[in-house]
Scaffold this active site. Structure first.
Site, PDB file in Angstrom:
ATOM      1  N   ARG A 236       0.361  -1.187  -0.031  1.00 45.96           N
ATOM      2  CA  ARG A 236       0.088   0.346  -0.019  1.00 45.96           C
ATOM      3  C   ARG A 236       0.933   1.404  -0.030  1.00 45.96           C
ATOM      4  O   ARG A 236       2.422   0.907   0.518  1.00 45.96           O
ATOM      5  CB  ARG A 236      -1.085  -0.328   1.142  1.00 45.96           C
ATOM      6  CG  ARG A 236      -1.913  -0.314   1.132  1.00 45.96           C
ATOM      7  CD  ARG A 236      -3.004  -0.384   0.117  1.00 45.96           C
ATOM      8  NE  ARG A 236      -4.765  -1.354   0.232  1.00 45.96           N
ATOM      9  CZ  ARG A 236      -4.381  -1.565  -0.997  1.00 45.96           C
ATOM     10  NH1 ARG A 236      -4.069  -1.926  -1.604  1.00 45.96           N
ATOM     11  NH2 ARG A 236      -5.809  -2.275  -0.494  1.00 45.96           N
ATOM     12  N   HIS A 284      -1.355   0.683 -10.016  1.00 42.56           N
ATOM     13  CA  HIS A 284      -1.865  -0.089  -8.576  1.00 42.56           C
ATOM     14  C   HIS A 284      -2.748  -1.562 -10.006  1.00 42.56           C
ATOM     15  O   HIS A 284      -4.066  -1.176  -9.314  1.00 42.56           O
ATOM     16  CB  HIS A 284      -2.792   0.683  -7.765  1.00 42.56           C
ATOM     17  CG  HIS A 284      -3.325   0.128  -6.502  1.00 42.56           C
ATOM     18  ND1 HIS A 284      -3.402   0.706  -5.654  1.00 42.56           N
ATOM     19  CD2 HIS A 284      -3.414  -1.470  -6.319  1.00 42.56           C
ATOM     20  CE1 HIS A 284      -3.998  -0.180  -4.834  1.00 42.56           C
ATOM     21  NE2 HIS A 284      -3.976  -1.366  -4.859  1.00 42.56           N
TER      22      HIS A 284
HETATM   23  P1  NDP Z   1      -2.037 -11.712   4.184  1.00 45.52           P
HETATM   24  O1  NDP Z   1      -3.111 -11.265   5.404  1.00 45.52           O
HETATM   25  O2  NDP Z   1      -2.456 -12.654   3.721  1.00 45.52           O
HETATM   26  O3  NDP Z   1      -0.529 -10.926   5.146  1.00 45.52           O
HETATM   27  C1  NDP Z   1      -0.287  -9.883   5.970  1.00 45.52           C
HETATM   28  C2  NDP Z   1       0.960 -11.037   5.880  1.00 45.52           C
HETATM   29  O4  NDP Z   1       1.719  -9.146   6.382  1.00 45.52           O
HETATM   30  C3  NDP Z   1       1.511 -11.785   6.984  1.00 45.52           C
HETATM   31  O5  NDP Z   1       2.504 -12.556   6.988  1.00 45.52           O
HETATM   32  C4  NDP Z   1       1.588 -10.311   8.595  1.00 45.52           C
HETATM   33  O6  NDP Z   1       2.443 -11.692   9.128  1.00 45.52           O
HETATM   34  C5  NDP Z   1       2.351  -9.659   7.891  1.00 45.52           C
HETATM   35  N1  NDP Z   1       2.298  -8.506   9.029  1.00 45.52           N
HETATM   36  C6  NDP Z   1       0.971  -7.641   8.581  1.00 45.52           C
HETATM   37  N2  NDP Z   1       1.928  -6.399   9.867  1.00 45.52           N
HETATM   38  C7  NDP Z   1       2.814  -7.055  10.760  1.00 45.52           C
HETATM   39  C8  NDP Z   1       3.417  -5.856  11.322  1.00 45.52           C
HETATM   40  N3  NDP Z   1       3.202  -5.252  12.061  1.00 45.52           N
HETATM   41  N4  NDP Z   1       5.210  -6.605  11.130  1.00 45.52           N
HETATM   42  C9  NDP Z   1       5.256  -7.247  10.065  1.00 45.52           C
HETATM   43  N5  NDP Z   1       4.772  -8.513   9.817  1.00 45.52           N
HETATM   44  C10 NDP Z   1       3.050  -7.702   9.046  1.00 45.52           C
HETATM   45  O7  NDP Z   1      -2.726 -10.518   3.713  1.00 45.52           O
HETATM   46  P2  NDP Z   1      -1.886 -11.118   1.804  1.00 45.52           P
HETATM   47  O8  NDP Z   1      -0.739 -11.150   1.697  1.00 45.52           O
HETATM   48  O9  NDP Z   1      -3.284 -11.270   1.102  1.00 45.52           O
HETATM   49  O10 NDP Z   1      -2.169  -9.026   1.268  1.00 45.52           O
HETATM   50  C11 NDP Z   1      -1.154  -8.279   1.276  1.00 45.52           C
HETATM   51  C12 NDP Z   1      -1.119  -6.491   0.935  1.00 45.52           C
HETATM   52  O11 NDP Z   1      -1.036  -7.069  -0.072  1.00 45.52           O
HETATM   53  C13 NDP Z   1      -2.895  -6.463   1.500  1.00 45.52           C
HETATM   54  O12 NDP Z   1      -3.149  -5.978   2.333  1.00 45.52           O
HETATM   55  C14 NDP Z   1      -2.751  -5.268   0.140  1.00 45.52           C
HETATM   56  O13 NDP Z   1      -2.399  -4.180   0.598  1.00 45.52           O
HETATM   57  C15 NDP Z   1      -1.757  -5.460  -0.975  1.00 45.52           C
HETATM   58  N6  NDP Z   1      -2.282  -6.140  -2.303  1.00 45.52           N
HETATM   59  C16 NDP Z   1      -1.879  -5.132  -3.472  1.00 45.52           C
HETATM   60  C17 NDP Z   1      -2.794  -5.556  -4.496  1.00 45.52           C
HETATM   61  C18 NDP Z   1      -1.890  -4.366  -5.881  1.00 45.52           C
HETATM   62  O14 NDP Z   1      -1.995  -4.695  -6.834  1.00 45.52           O
HETATM   63  N7  NDP Z   1      -0.848  -3.915  -5.693  1.00 45.52           N
HETATM   64  C19 NDP Z   1      -3.036  -6.365  -5.008  1.00 45.52           C
HETATM   65  C20 NDP Z   1      -3.497  -7.885  -3.469  1.00 45.52           C
HETATM   66  C21 NDP Z   1      -3.054  -6.998  -2.574  1.00 45.52           C
HETATM   67  P3  NDP Z   1       1.534 -12.484  10.147  1.00 45.52           P
HETATM   68  O15 NDP Z   1       2.338 -13.646   9.251  1.00 45.52           O
HETATM   69  O16 NDP Z   1       2.250 -13.242  11.846  1.00 45.52           O
HETATM   70  O17 NDP Z   1       0.445 -12.372  10.283  1.00 45.52           O
HETATM   71  C1  OXD Z   2      -6.077  -5.395  -2.980  1.00 46.94           C
HETATM   72  C2  OXD Z   2      -5.622  -4.911  -4.208  1.00 46.94           C
HETATM   73  O1  OXD Z   2      -5.801  -5.021  -2.100  1.00 46.94           O
HETATM   74  O2  OXD Z   2      -5.698  -4.630  -5.615  1.00 46.94           O
HETATM   75  O3  OXD Z   2      -6.817  -6.246  -3.580  1.00 46.94           O
HETATM   76  O4  OXD Z   2      -5.062  -3.659  -3.696  1.00 46.94           O
END
Ligand code: NDP
Ligand code: OXD
Length: 321
Positions: A236, A284
Site C-alpha cells: 500500500r 496499482h
Molecule cells: P495477509 O493478511 O495474508 O498477509 C499479511 C502479512 O503481513 C502477514 O505475513 C503478516 O504477518 C504481515 N504483517 C502484518 N502486519 C505486520 C507487522 N506489523 N509487522 C510484520 N509483518 C506484518 O495479506 P495478503 O498477503 O493477502 O496481502 C497483503 C497486502 O497486499 C494486502 O493487504 C494489500 O494491501 C496488498 N495488495 C496489493 C495489491 C496490488 O494490486 N497492489 C493486490 C492485492 C493485495 P503474520 O504472518 O504474522 O500475520
Molecule cells: C487489493 C488491491 O487489495 O487490489 O486487492 O490492492
C-alpha cells in the site's frame, strides 16, 4: 420493491464503477436483491455489503448487516471508515487468480532489476551495444519479502524457484520451506541487513504505516551485487514515505525503486516519481481483482454463511488485517 434480503455493492464513487460487479453478483445470487449504493433498498433488508473504496458512512445504519466483503485482498479501505459497524465481521479476497497475478508482477520486477532491464532499454534507445560481464547469478542476489501472508509466501516461493536467495519477514514467526524467516521488530534489522531487493507485500495498518522511510532504507544491505538496494512496493502507498524514497535514490541509499502503490492515488502528474530515471511506476494494478473470480468467491461465502458455516477469510479487526 420486494421484501427479500439484499446485497449492497459499493465501488468507488459512481454507479458505473459498480456495474460489472452488480451483474456478476446478480447472476450468482438469484435469491438476493443486488443493489448499488443509492438504489432504493430499505436499510433493514441489507444483509451483506461488498465494497471497494466506498464513501465513509455508507455502511452505517444497516441494522440487518451480517457481513462486509472487501472486493480486494486489503481491508484498510474498509477499516479506515470510522462509521463501519463495529460488531459486523469483515472478510477479504483470498483468490488463487489474484495471488498468481501478484507473483507474476513481483517476478517481473525482481528479474527486471536483477537483469538490468532499464539499462538495456536505455542502451537500445541509444543504439548502443554494451555488455556487463559482471552480472551476478540469481543465487547471489538476496531478496527480502516483507509480509509472509497469502501473497508474500507465494511470491517468495516462486522467487526461490528462480534461484534467488530469499528471506521473509512477518509479524509472527513463520516457517516456509527454503525461505529464511524473520519476525517482529526484533527480527527486522537482521532481515534488512541481508536484503538487496526489498519486496513489500504488507497490509496497511497503524503498525506498518510509513515504515518504508529513510531510517529503514539505511539498514538495507550495502554489500550486494546490484550497486545498491532496490525497493519494490505493491503493498500500500501508505506504507511508504515518497520524499524519503526520492532522497534515498538521489543520495545512493537506494539504487532503484518499482512502485505500484502511492501515498495518493492516482499518482499526481506533478510527482517527480514519474520522471525519476531509477523509478518504475505501475498504476496499482499488480494484482487486480477479477469481478468473475471474486464474485464466485463472495457468492460462495454468502451461501456458506447461510448454511450456518463460519465466515471464511474473515479479518481480525483488532489486528487490522
Ligand atoms: P495477509 O493478511 O495474508 O498477509 C499479511 C502479512 O503481513 C502477514 O505475513 C503478516 O504477518 C504481515 N504483517 C502484518 N502486519 C505486520 C507487522 N506489523 N509487522 C510484520 N509483518 C506484518 O495479506 P495478503 O498477503 O493477502 O496481502 C497483503 C497486502 O497486499 C494486502 O493487504 C494489500 O494491501 C496488498 N495488495 C496489493 C495489491 C496490488 O494490486 N497492489 C493486490 C492485492 C493485495 P503474520 O504472518 O504474522 O500475520
Ligand atoms: C487489493 C488491491 O487489495 O487490489 O486487492 O490492492
Amino acid at each position: 420493491m420486494s421484501g427479500r434480503d439484499a446485497l449492497l455493492v459499493s465501488v468507488g464513487r459512481s454507479r458505473a464503477e459498480a456495474e460489472p460487479w452488480l451483474a456478476s453478483f446478480a447472476a450468482r445470487l438469484p435469491h438476493l436483491d443486488v443493489a448499488a449504493l443509492g438504489d432504493p433498498v430499505a436499510p433493514e433488508r441489507v444483509r451483506y455489503a461488498a465494497a471497494w473504496r466506498h464513501p465513509h458512512g455508507a455502511l452505517a445504519d444497516l441494522p440487518g448487516l451480517r457481513a462486509v466483503f472487501s472486493l480486494g485482498a486489503g481491508v484498510d479501505h474498509l477499516l479506515a471508515d470510522p462509521a463501519l459497524p463495529p460488531g459486523v465481521p469483515v472478510a477479504r479476497v483470498v483468490d488463487p487468480d489474484l495471488t498468481a497475478r501478484m507473483s507474476e508482477w513481483v517476478l517481473l520486477h525482481v528479474l527486471g532489476h536483477h537483469r538490468q532491464a532499464r539499462r538495456y532499454r536505455r542502451q537500445q534507445a541509444e543504439s548502443r551495444w554494451a555488455d556487463d560481464p559482471y552480472q551476478p547469478a540469481a543465487r547471489a542476489v538476496r531478496v527480502g519479502v516483507m509480509g509472509l501472508g497469502v501473497l508474500g509466501i507465494d511470491a517468495a516461493t516462486k522467487l526461490k524457484v528462480v534461484g534467488f536467495d530469499v528471506a521473509g519477514w512477518s509479524r509472527s514467526p513463520r516457517d516456509v520451506p527454503g525461505i529464511a524467516c524473520f519476525a517482529g521488530a526484533e527480527g527486522l534489522d537482521a532481515f534488512l541487513r541481508r536484503t538487496d531487493i526489498l519486496v513489500v507485500l504488507l497490509p496497511l495498518t497503524p503498525d506498518t504505516a510509513g515504515m518504508l522511510d529513510a531510517a529503514l532504507f539505511a539498514k538495507l544491505a550495502r554489500d550486494g551485487r546490484l550497486g545498491g538496494p532496490v525497493l519494490i512496493n505493491a503493498g500500500r502507498g501508505g506504507l511508504q514515505r515518497e520524499a524519503d524514497i526520492l532522497r534515498g535514490l538521489d543520495d545512493g541509499t537506494l539504487a532503484a525503486a518499482t512502485l505500484d502503490v502511492f501515498e495518493r492515488e492516482p499518482l499526481e502528474r506533478e510527482s517527480p516519481l514519474w520522471r525519476h530515471p531509477a523509478v518504475t511506476v505501475t498504476p496499482h494494478n499488480a494484482a487486480l481483482s477479477d469481478p468473475e473470480a471474486v464474485a464466485d468467491l463472495i457468492a460462495g461465502q454468502i451461501v456458506a454463511l447461510e448454511r450456518g458455516e463460519p465466515l471464511r477469510h474473515a479479518v481480525d479487526r483488532a489486528r487490522n488485517y
